[in-house]
Design a protein around this motif. Structure first.
Motif, PDB file in Angstrom:
ATOM      1  N   ARG A  68      -4.410   6.928  -5.409  1.00  0.00           N
ATOM      2  CA  ARG A  68      -3.364   6.607  -4.678  1.00  0.00           C
ATOM      3  C   ARG A  68      -2.638   5.231  -4.858  1.00  0.00           C
ATOM      4  O   ARG A  68      -1.664   4.861  -5.425  1.00  0.00           O
ATOM      5  CB  ARG A  68      -3.229   6.868  -3.231  1.00  0.00           C
ATOM      6  CG  ARG A  68      -2.014   6.823  -2.641  1.00  0.00           C
ATOM      7  CD  ARG A  68      -2.023   7.296  -1.220  1.00  0.00           C
ATOM      8  NE  ARG A  68      -3.368   6.716  -0.313  1.00  0.00           N
ATOM      9  CZ  ARG A  68      -4.442   7.486  -0.045  1.00  0.00           C
ATOM     10  NH1 ARG A  68      -4.421   8.975  -0.240  1.00  0.00           N
ATOM     11  NH2 ARG A  68      -5.514   7.086   0.816  1.00  0.00           N
ATOM     12  N   HIS A  69      -3.722   4.342  -4.893  1.00  0.00           N
ATOM     13  CA  HIS A  69      -3.488   2.640  -5.223  1.00  0.00           C
ATOM     14  C   HIS A  69      -2.757   2.523  -6.794  1.00  0.00           C
ATOM     15  O   HIS A  69      -1.892   2.077  -6.738  1.00  0.00           O
ATOM     16  CB  HIS A  69      -4.602   1.999  -5.112  1.00  0.00           C
ATOM     17  CG  HIS A  69      -4.447   0.474  -5.264  1.00  0.00           C
ATOM     18  ND1 HIS A  69      -3.913  -0.395  -4.218  1.00  0.00           N
ATOM     19  CD2 HIS A  69      -4.513  -0.381  -6.563  1.00  0.00           C
ATOM     20  CE1 HIS A  69      -3.780  -1.565  -4.572  1.00  0.00           C
ATOM     21  NE2 HIS A  69      -3.946  -1.485  -5.913  1.00  0.00           N
ATOM     22  N   ASP A  91       0.690   4.147  -6.975  1.00  0.00           N
ATOM     23  CA  ASP A  91       1.677   3.209  -6.230  1.00  0.00           C
ATOM     24  C   ASP A  91       2.118   2.230  -6.968  1.00  0.00           C
ATOM     25  O   ASP A  91       3.061   1.545  -6.912  1.00  0.00           O
ATOM     26  CB  ASP A  91       1.090   2.886  -5.025  1.00  0.00           C
ATOM     27  CG  ASP A  91       1.212   4.041  -3.872  1.00  0.00           C
ATOM     28  OD1 ASP A  91       1.757   5.073  -4.083  1.00  0.00           O
ATOM     29  OD2 ASP A  91       0.483   3.814  -2.889  1.00  0.00           O
ATOM     30  N   SER A  92       1.305   1.685  -7.921  1.00  0.00           N
ATOM     31  CA  SER A  92       1.214   0.452  -8.770  1.00  0.00           C
ATOM     32  C   SER A  92       2.018   0.929 -10.100  1.00  0.00           C
ATOM     33  O   SER A  92       2.465   0.040 -11.026  1.00  0.00           O
ATOM     34  CB  SER A  92       0.062  -0.201  -9.185  1.00  0.00           C
ATOM     35  OG  SER A  92      -0.764  -0.580  -8.136  1.00  0.00           O
ATOM     36  N   LEU A 110      -9.271  -2.565  -4.840  1.00  0.00           N
ATOM     37  CA  LEU A 110      -8.601  -1.812  -5.613  1.00  0.00           C
ATOM     38  C   LEU A 110      -7.572  -2.887  -6.332  1.00  0.00           C
ATOM     39  O   LEU A 110      -7.076  -2.598  -7.415  1.00  0.00           O
ATOM     40  CB  LEU A 110      -7.746  -1.085  -4.726  1.00  0.00           C
ATOM     41  CG  LEU A 110      -8.736   0.235  -3.856  1.00  0.00           C
ATOM     42  CD1 LEU A 110      -7.711   1.102  -2.929  1.00  0.00           C
ATOM     43  CD2 LEU A 110      -9.163   1.213  -4.932  1.00  0.00           C
ATOM     44  N   TRP A 111      -7.206  -4.051  -5.750  1.00  0.00           N
ATOM     45  CA  TRP A 111      -6.473  -4.869  -6.312  1.00  0.00           C
ATOM     46  C   TRP A 111      -6.930  -5.494  -7.643  1.00  0.00           C
ATOM     47  O   TRP A 111      -6.370  -5.837  -8.567  1.00  0.00           O
ATOM     48  CB  TRP A 111      -5.911  -5.788  -5.493  1.00  0.00           C
ATOM     49  CG  TRP A 111      -5.106  -5.439  -4.200  1.00  0.00           C
ATOM     50  CD1 TRP A 111      -3.622  -5.454  -4.359  1.00  0.00           C
ATOM     51  CD2 TRP A 111      -5.455  -4.707  -3.118  1.00  0.00           C
ATOM     52  NE1 TRP A 111      -3.132  -4.542  -3.295  1.00  0.00           N
ATOM     53  CE2 TRP A 111      -4.168  -4.251  -2.457  1.00  0.00           C
ATOM     54  CE3 TRP A 111      -6.385  -4.517  -2.417  1.00  0.00           C
ATOM     55  CZ2 TRP A 111      -4.095  -3.649  -1.390  1.00  0.00           C
ATOM     56  CZ3 TRP A 111      -6.489  -3.790  -1.031  1.00  0.00           C
ATOM     57  CH2 TRP A 111      -5.125  -3.390  -0.638  1.00  0.00           C
ATOM     58  N   GLU A 148      -6.842  -2.688 -10.398  1.00  0.00           N
ATOM     59  CA  GLU A 148      -5.377  -2.915 -10.693  1.00  0.00           C
ATOM     60  C   GLU A 148      -5.464  -3.863 -11.661  1.00  0.00           C
ATOM     61  O   GLU A 148      -4.710  -3.872 -12.925  1.00  0.00           O
ATOM     62  CB  GLU A 148      -4.366  -2.984  -9.718  1.00  0.00           C
ATOM     63  CG  GLU A 148      -3.175  -2.933 -10.031  1.00  0.00           C
ATOM     64  CD  GLU A 148      -2.200  -3.145  -9.156  1.00  0.00           C
ATOM     65  OE1 GLU A 148      -0.838  -3.909  -9.031  1.00  0.00           O
ATOM     66  OE2 GLU A 148      -2.447  -3.164  -7.661  1.00  0.00           O
TER      67      GLU A 148
END
Length: 236
Positions: free
Chosen positions: A26-27, A30-31, A112-113, A116
């Motif tokens: 999901r993360h 969304d990115s 999660l960041w 990413e």
């Protein structure tokens, strides 16, 4: 500033944790990424054969075949970026993953960041041309011929089977013979300065590159160690 990765880049997450995987998917979705999820090596192989990917994020601890074995096969059969993730944070595991062809390594638990950011950095490096010392698309450094447009390198006319990281390192070093490059400079070259890394990552990739060009690590003809600093490229 580095350019962003391509819109909709395809990421394959190989993760057996059914609580973590949906959060990661999901993360990243969304990115702006196209994200697929495989719970084991069999499903990952099937997805890559059918759909391909631009980047694989592999957990080492998978049911059945582990992520290290899968990493080796993906590097052999597919031209994509690879990030290894695992709860085992020992340096030996990191080095083994890099030795098998991973582009980056992230220990669990991770942000999660941060995942990413590392994914974007690997994708940028995968699609950007090799760094050269001038505007020429082809470098000739002694017996080496390095073509940054086709990302092909040869030694005495024989094509070298290099990973992206190995190609970038060779292009960087051979592009400025005699210059001493620190490990930090080489990390910036191959990772775009985007992610935290460790010195042994460069050492591992250099070791692999030396092996592929037939450079004896004890008495290297081309890639020489500058102790306590980094490496330089020597033309005999």
């Amino acid at each position: 500033m580095n350019p962003p990765p391509p819109d909709g880049a395809r990421i394959l997450l190989v993760e057996d944790d059914e609580r973590l995987a949906p959060l990661v998917v999901r993360h990243l979705a969304d990115s702006g990424f196209q994200v697929s999820w495989a719970a084991d090596a069999v499903a990952a192989d099937a997805h890559l054969r059918a759909h391909g990917a631009d980047l694989a994020v592999l957990d080492i601890m998978l049911p059945g075949e582990d992520g290290l074995s899968l990493c080796r096969r993906i590097r052999r059969d597919h031209d994509i970026g690879i990030i290894m993730v695992t709860a085992r944070g020992q340096e030996a595991d990191r080095i083994l993953g890099l030795d098998l062809g991973a582009d980056d390594y992230l220990p669990k638990p991770y942000s999660l960041w941060e995942l990413e950011a590392r994914a974007k950095a690997v994708l940028r490096r995968c699609i950007r041309p090799a760094v050269s010392s001038g505007p020429r698309a082809v470098q000739q450094a002694g017996p080496f011929r390095i073509d940054s447009d086709s990302r092909a390198a040869s030694l005495n006319g024989q094509i070298l089977d290099l990973t992206r990281t190995e190609f970038d390192l060779l292009a960087r070093l051979a592009g400025d013979p005699g210059r001493v490059f620190t490990r930090d400079m080489l990390l910036e070259c191959v990772r775009g300065g985007e992610t935290e890394a460790f010195d042994r990552a460069v050492d591992t990739h250099i070791s692999n590159l030396r092996r592929k060009i037939g450079d004896d690590p004890k008495t290297p003809a081309f890639i020489r160690t500058v102790w306590g600093v980094g490496y330089r490229f020597h033309l005999p």
